[in-house]
Design a protein around this motif. Sequence first.
Motif, short mmCIF file in Angstrom:
data_model
loop_
_atom_site.label_atom_id
_atom_site.label_comp_id
_atom_site.label_asym_id
_atom_site.label_seq_id
_atom_site.Cartn_x
_atom_site.Cartn_y
_atom_site.Cartn_z
N ILE A 105 42.38 43.15 20.71
CA ILE A 105 43.42 43.18 21.74
C ILE A 105 42.89 42.63 23.06
O ILE A 105 43.57 41.84 23.73
CB ILE A 105 43.96 44.61 21.93
CG1 ILE A 105 44.77 45.03 20.69
CG2 ILE A 105 44.80 44.73 23.19
CD1 ILE A 105 45.13 46.50 20.66
N SER A 106 41.69 43.02 23.42
CA SER A 106 41.10 42.56 24.68
C SER A 106 40.92 41.05 24.69
O SER A 106 41.27 40.37 25.66
CB SER A 106 39.75 43.26 24.90
OG SER A 106 39.09 42.74 25.99
N HIS A 107 40.40 40.51 23.59
CA HIS A 107 40.23 39.05 23.50
C HIS A 107 41.59 38.36 23.51
O HIS A 107 41.76 37.33 24.16
CB HIS A 107 39.45 38.67 22.24
CG HIS A 107 37.99 38.92 22.38
ND1 HIS A 107 37.41 40.10 22.00
CD2 HIS A 107 36.99 38.14 22.87
CE1 HIS A 107 36.12 40.04 22.25
NE2 HIS A 107 35.83 38.87 22.77
N TYR A 108 42.53 38.91 22.79
CA TYR A 108 43.88 38.34 22.72
C TYR A 108 44.52 38.34 24.11
O TYR A 108 45.15 37.36 24.52
CB TYR A 108 44.73 39.15 21.73
CG TYR A 108 46.15 38.67 21.60
CD1 TYR A 108 46.46 37.60 20.77
CD2 TYR A 108 47.17 39.30 22.30
CE1 TYR A 108 47.78 37.16 20.65
CE2 TYR A 108 48.49 38.86 22.19
CZ TYR A 108 48.78 37.79 21.36
OH TYR A 108 50.07 37.35 21.24
N HIS A 109 44.37 39.43 24.83
CA HIS A 109 44.98 39.58 26.15
C HIS A 109 44.39 38.59 27.17
O HIS A 109 45.12 38.00 27.96
CB HIS A 109 44.78 41.01 26.66
CG HIS A 109 45.39 41.29 27.98
ND1 HIS A 109 46.75 41.41 28.16
CD2 HIS A 109 44.84 41.46 29.21
CE1 HIS A 109 47.00 41.64 29.43
NE2 HIS A 109 45.86 41.68 30.09
N VAL A 110 43.08 38.41 27.12
CA VAL A 110 42.40 37.54 28.09
C VAL A 110 42.55 36.08 27.71
O VAL A 110 42.73 35.22 28.58
CB VAL A 110 40.90 37.93 28.19
CG1 VAL A 110 40.13 36.93 29.01
CG2 VAL A 110 40.75 39.33 28.78
N ASP A 111 42.47 35.78 26.41
CA ASP A 111 42.47 34.38 25.95
C ASP A 111 43.69 34.16 25.06
O ASP A 111 43.66 34.46 23.88
CB ASP A 111 41.18 34.10 25.19
CG ASP A 111 41.07 32.67 24.69
OD1 ASP A 111 41.93 31.84 25.04
OD2 ASP A 111 40.11 32.39 23.94
N LYS A 112 44.74 33.60 25.63
CA LYS A 112 45.98 33.38 24.87
C LYS A 112 45.79 32.35 23.75
O LYS A 112 46.60 32.24 22.85
CB LYS A 112 47.13 32.94 25.79
CG LYS A 112 47.52 34.00 26.79
CD LYS A 112 47.94 35.29 26.12
CE LYS A 112 48.31 36.33 27.16
NZ LYS A 112 48.50 37.64 26.64
N ASP A 113 44.69 31.59 23.80
CA ASP A 113 44.38 30.64 22.73
C ASP A 113 43.55 31.28 21.63
O ASP A 113 43.07 30.59 20.73
CB ASP A 113 43.62 29.42 23.30
CG ASP A 113 44.48 28.62 24.27
OD1 ASP A 113 45.71 28.57 24.06
OD2 ASP A 113 43.92 28.05 25.23
#
Length: 129
Positions: free
Chosen positions: A38-46
């Motif tokens: 979730i954290s990676h998804y939230h920060v990096d939309k790619d």
Amino acid sequence: QDIRNLGIFEKMKFILDLAKRKGIETDMQTLRSWMCHISHYHVDKDYKVELTEEERSFYDLLLKEDLSPSSVYKWVLLTSSPTDIKIKLREGLISQKKALNLRARREIWKEVQLGSEIIKDVRAIVRWL
């Protein structure tokens, strides 16, 4: 409830209770995995990995409650730290940043130790041949 004034451990209890009330059952190990995604998804939309249905539900819950996924991920990491780091953190002897740094260094040290043991084993096998 405003959780800004709570300690990290109380914040995590609040988040787990909130998830449970919303019908999202999880444990700390699963939550750690979810929060990494979730954290990676939230920060990096790619971010190339899509969230699972459970992760998406939890992500939506965090956003609805105005909680930063990055902050929650840090809290998860801190609450799953070694006991001595948690004690120092709870007593206010170290900051969250210092605790995360100590935790990361310990993880690296464990990996280095494991690598050293593997190298010793390989050398022993090669000598045996």
